[in-house]
Design a protein around this motif. Structure first.
Motif, PDB file in Angstrom:
ATOM      1  N   TYR A 139       0.807  -1.220   0.000  1.00  0.00           N
ATOM      2  CA  TYR A 139       0.000   0.000   0.000  1.00  0.00           C
ATOM      3  C   TYR A 139       0.843   1.275   0.000  1.00  0.00           C
ATOM      4  N   ASP A 140       2.133   1.169   0.322  1.00  0.00           N
ATOM      5  CA  ASP A 140       3.016   2.336   0.205  1.00  0.00           C
ATOM      6  C   ASP A 140       3.204   2.754  -1.254  1.00  0.00           C
ATOM      7  N   ASP A 141       2.899   1.841  -2.182  1.00  0.00           N
ATOM      8  CA  ASP A 141       3.059   2.130  -3.610  1.00  0.00           C
ATOM      9  C   ASP A 141       1.762   2.587  -4.265  1.00  0.00           C
ATOM     10  N   GLU A 142       0.736   2.847  -3.462  1.00  0.00           N
ATOM     11  CA  GLU A 142      -0.585   3.126  -4.015  1.00  0.00           C
ATOM     12  C   GLU A 142      -0.587   4.317  -4.967  1.00  0.00           C
ATOM     13  N   GLY A 143       0.310   5.274  -4.748  1.00  0.00           N
ATOM     14  CA  GLY A 143       0.327   6.467  -5.584  1.00  0.00           C
ATOM     15  C   GLY A 143       1.030   6.305  -6.923  1.00  0.00           C
ATOM     16  N   LYS A 144       1.625   5.148  -7.185  1.00  0.00           N
ATOM     17  CA  LYS A 144       2.291   4.935  -8.473  1.00  0.00           C
ATOM     18  C   LYS A 144       1.268   4.992  -9.602  1.00  0.00           C
ATOM     19  N   GLU A 145       1.645   5.647 -10.703  1.00  0.00           N
ATOM     20  CA  GLU A 145       0.718   5.803 -11.824  1.00  0.00           C
ATOM     21  C   GLU A 145       1.357   5.319 -13.119  1.00  0.00           C
ATOM     22  N   ILE A 146       2.031   4.188 -13.048  1.00  0.00           N
ATOM     23  CA  ILE A 146       2.735   3.650 -14.218  1.00  0.00           C
ATOM     24  C   ILE A 146       2.088   2.329 -14.630  1.00  0.00           C
ATOM     25  N   ILE A 147       1.831   2.195 -15.915  1.00  0.00           N
ATOM     26  CA  ILE A 147       1.314   0.947 -16.479  1.00  0.00           C
ATOM     27  C   ILE A 147       2.364   0.407 -17.448  1.00  0.00           C
ATOM     28  N   TYR A 148       2.706  -0.868 -17.325  1.00  0.00           N
ATOM     29  CA  TYR A 148       3.610  -1.493 -18.283  1.00  0.00           C
ATOM     30  C   TYR A 148       3.048  -2.864 -18.638  1.00  0.00           C
ATOM     31  N   ASP A 197      14.825  -2.475   1.235  1.00  0.00           N
ATOM     32  CA  ASP A 197      13.761  -1.558   1.646  1.00  0.00           C
ATOM     33  C   ASP A 197      13.408  -1.738   3.115  1.00  0.00           C
ATOM     34  N   VAL A 198      13.000  -0.645   3.741  1.00  0.00           N
ATOM     35  CA  VAL A 198      12.503  -0.705   5.121  1.00  0.00           C
ATOM     36  C   VAL A 198      11.128  -0.041   5.174  1.00  0.00           C
ATOM     37  N   LYS A 199      10.320  -0.299   4.146  1.00  0.00           N
ATOM     38  CA  LYS A 199       9.010   0.337   4.053  1.00  0.00           C
ATOM     39  C   LYS A 199       8.068  -0.193   5.126  1.00  0.00           C
ATOM     40  N   SER A 200       7.158   0.690   5.562  1.00  0.00           N
ATOM     41  CA  SER A 200       6.252   0.347   6.658  1.00  0.00           C
ATOM     42  C   SER A 200       5.258  -0.740   6.286  1.00  0.00           C
ATOM     43  N   ASP A 201       5.043  -0.968   4.987  1.00  0.00           N
ATOM     44  CA  ASP A 201       4.116  -2.034   4.605  1.00  0.00           C
ATOM     45  C   ASP A 201       4.811  -3.400   4.540  1.00  0.00           C
ATOM     46  N   TRP A 202       6.100  -3.436   4.882  1.00  0.00           N
ATOM     47  CA  TRP A 202       6.838  -4.694   5.014  1.00  0.00           C
ATOM     48  C   TRP A 202       7.425  -4.860   6.417  1.00  0.00           C
ATOM     49  N   ALA A 211      20.979   3.613   5.046  1.00  0.00           N
ATOM     50  CA  ALA A 211      20.694   4.712   5.974  1.00  0.00           C
ATOM     51  C   ALA A 211      20.484   6.021   5.218  1.00  0.00           C
ATOM     52  N   LYS A 212      21.335   6.279   4.218  1.00  0.00           N
ATOM     53  CA  LYS A 212      21.194   7.501   3.419  1.00  0.00           C
ATOM     54  C   LYS A 212      19.890   7.502   2.635  1.00  0.00           C
ATOM     55  N   ASP A 213      19.533   6.332   2.102  1.00  0.00           N
ATOM     56  CA  ASP A 213      18.325   6.236   1.280  1.00  0.00           C
ATOM     57  C   ASP A 213      17.049   6.458   2.082  1.00  0.00           C
ATOM     58  N   ASN A 214      17.129   6.304   3.391  1.00  0.00           N
ATOM     59  CA  ASN A 214      15.917   6.377   4.206  1.00  0.00           C
ATOM     60  C   ASN A 214      15.931   7.530   5.204  1.00  0.00           C
ATOM     61  N   SER A 215      16.731   8.556   4.940  1.00  0.00           N
ATOM     62  CA  SER A 215      16.773   9.697   5.856  1.00  0.00           C
ATOM     63  C   SER A 215      16.863  11.009   5.082  1.00  0.00           C
ATOM     64  N   GLY A 216      16.382  12.082   5.711  1.00  0.00           N
ATOM     65  CA  GLY A 216      16.537  13.423   5.162  1.00  0.00           C
ATOM     66  C   GLY A 216      15.551  13.838   4.093  1.00  0.00           C
ATOM     67  N   VAL A 268       8.803   6.232  -4.148  1.00  0.00           N
ATOM     68  CA  VAL A 268       8.009   5.566  -3.106  1.00  0.00           C
ATOM     69  C   VAL A 268       8.309   6.193  -1.750  1.00  0.00           C
ATOM     70  N   ILE A 269       9.579   6.467  -1.489  1.00  0.00           N
ATOM     71  CA  ILE A 269       9.976   7.061  -0.211  1.00  0.00           C
ATOM     72  C   ILE A 269       9.374   8.459  -0.061  1.00  0.00           C
ATOM     73  N   ILE A 270       9.400   9.246  -1.142  1.00  0.00           N
ATOM     74  CA  ILE A 270       8.816  10.590  -1.110  1.00  0.00           C
ATOM     75  C   ILE A 270       7.322  10.506  -0.812  1.00  0.00           C
ATOM     76  N   ARG A 271       6.641   9.644  -1.539  1.00  0.00           N
ATOM     77  CA  ARG A 271       5.192   9.499  -1.374  1.00  0.00           C
ATOM     78  C   ARG A 271       4.852   9.055   0.050  1.00  0.00           C
ATOM     79  N   ARG A 272       5.596   8.075   0.554  1.00  0.00           N
ATOM     80  CA  ARG A 272       5.355   7.581   1.908  1.00  0.00           C
ATOM     81  C   ARG A 272       5.592   8.681   2.941  1.00  0.00           C
ATOM     82  N   THR A 273       6.629   9.488   2.728  1.00  0.00           N
ATOM     83  CA  THR A 273       6.942  10.558   3.675  1.00  0.00           C
ATOM     84  C   THR A 273       5.823  11.594   3.723  1.00  0.00           C
ATOM     85  N   VAL A 274       5.274  11.937   2.555  1.00  0.00           N
ATOM     86  CA  VAL A 274       4.139  12.871   2.519  1.00  0.00           C
ATOM     87  C   VAL A 274       2.945  12.269   3.250  1.00  0.00           C
TER      88      VAL A 274
END
Length: 373
Positions: A187-196, A233-238, A295-300, A339-345
């Protein structure tokens, strides 16, 4: 009672996963894409580690079709991003060199800048040659891409099957219900708008993690093996902050549907916990680099999002935030950065279900627009 709630039992990793007779090791897309983000020696070390698992009787390795597909779709963009970063360094160096040379001409040899230019000048050629050595000359061609050749070789014959369009339609219906009720994963990826597509089958990118989850469940049911997903990944949905490990509801769902155990670990943690089973170990340098990059990928990120709103001083869509950060951020953007940006918002907006209940910084106003409160 334990049989009904297996994922909530303490020391699940030690008591269940590590005591398995055999473990099926799977890999998330970010593990493979990040091979393009490390220096060559570290990527080679990780590749050798993964390859060694194929020769280890305690492990089977397997790649879900969704991971293989995402890797192939994203790999060129990932290493081209690295190429652009090196070219940007080259351009900055040339600009700096030109500035020094220009300033040193003001006042001639009597200029205060002239001795600085003279002292720096003896190093310019050396620095320029170092940068040239790092410039990828033909890496965009598969024949000169050591990552893709190794990945194809390692996972030859151990990639799962794709789903039919009918299967995918069912997954989308299930995913829509799960996402609307914050049922993990994905569900952290819910905002993705890509179809392939793959082989004529339409795939909605926002269901990528749920497709991966379904494929892991299918494989465990077929093989009757414990499954460990190696991920960056350390996403909250995992991951569960409360349990400091993979979410207990995911472990429970997996166990009740397959009869098998499930866990997710970073590669350094995989090595730490399975140390006695491994025939080959990552170097300390590689382990430290992976931990540092995660750590860098998940902070700031929050500060970068706030900078976007301050820059425009008006409501923004997620796409507009992505565009601003892509053009203004100094960091090496990870494969899952959107995904990280969207989750942070979402985590800082009380108008959405993913709000964490702490800093309520953003307001969702209409049609995907957000503004600062």
């Amino acid at each position: 009672m334990k049989s009904k709630f297996p994922g909530y039992i303490d020391n699940y990793l030690e008591n269940n996963i590590l005591n398995s007779k055999k473990v099926l090791v799977s890999f998330d897309t970010n593990i493979l894409l990040n091979l393009y983000r490390y220096e060559k020696s570290i990527s080679a070390d990780i590749i050798s580690q993964i390859r060694s698992l194929k020769r280890n009787k305690f492990f089977d390795i397997w790649l879900p079709h969704q991971v293989a597909l995402e890797f192939n779709l994203q790999r060129k963009a990932t290493f081209k991003k690295q190429e652009r970063a090196i070219h940007a360094i080259e351009d900055e160096f040339k600009s700096f060199k030109k500035t020094i040379e220009g300033l040193s001409k003001i006042g001639g040899k009597n200029s205060e800048v002239f001795p600085l230019k003279k002292e720096l000048g003896v190093h310019f050629d050396t620095i320029g040659n170092i940068i040239k050595d790092y410039l990828p000359k033909t890496r965009s061609q598969d024949s000169s891409d050591p990552v893709i050749n190794n990945v194809y070789d390692i996972f030859n014959g151990v990639v799962g099957d794709s789903y039919s369009q009918e299967d995918m339609a069912n997954i989308e219906r299930e995913g829509e219900f799960r996402f609307s009720n914050n049922i993990p994963p994905g569900y952290d990826d819910e905002g993705k708008e890509i179809i392939y597509s793959y082989s004529g089958v339409k795939i909605n990118a926002k269901y990528g993690d749920y497709i991966l989850w379904k494929q892991l469940i299918d494989k465990a049911s077929q093989e009757q093996l414990t499954v460990v997903l190696v991920t960056g990944d350390v996403k909250s949905d995992w991951q569960s902050k409360e349990y400091s490990r993979v979410r207990p509801d995911l472990i429970t769902e997996f166990k009740l549907k397959t009869g098998q155990d499930f866990y997710a670990l970073t590669l350094p943690d995989f090595q730490r916990f399975f140390d006695s089973k491994l025939k080959r170990k990552l170097s300390d340098k590689t382990t430290n680099e992976m931990i540092e990059l995660t750590a860098k990928d998940n902070s700031g990120w929050l500060n970068e999002i706030l900078s976007a709103f301050e820059h425009f001083d008006n409501p923004l869509t997620l796409k507009e935030i992505y565009k601003f950060i892509a053009s203004h951020s100094d960091r090496d953007l990870p494969p899952s950065w959107e995904v990280i940006i969207r989750r942070t918002v979402y985590n800082h907006c009380s108008d959405v279900s993913a709000y964490l209940g702490k800093k309520d910084l953003f307001e969702k106003i209409s049609s995907g627009y957000y503004r600062l409160r």
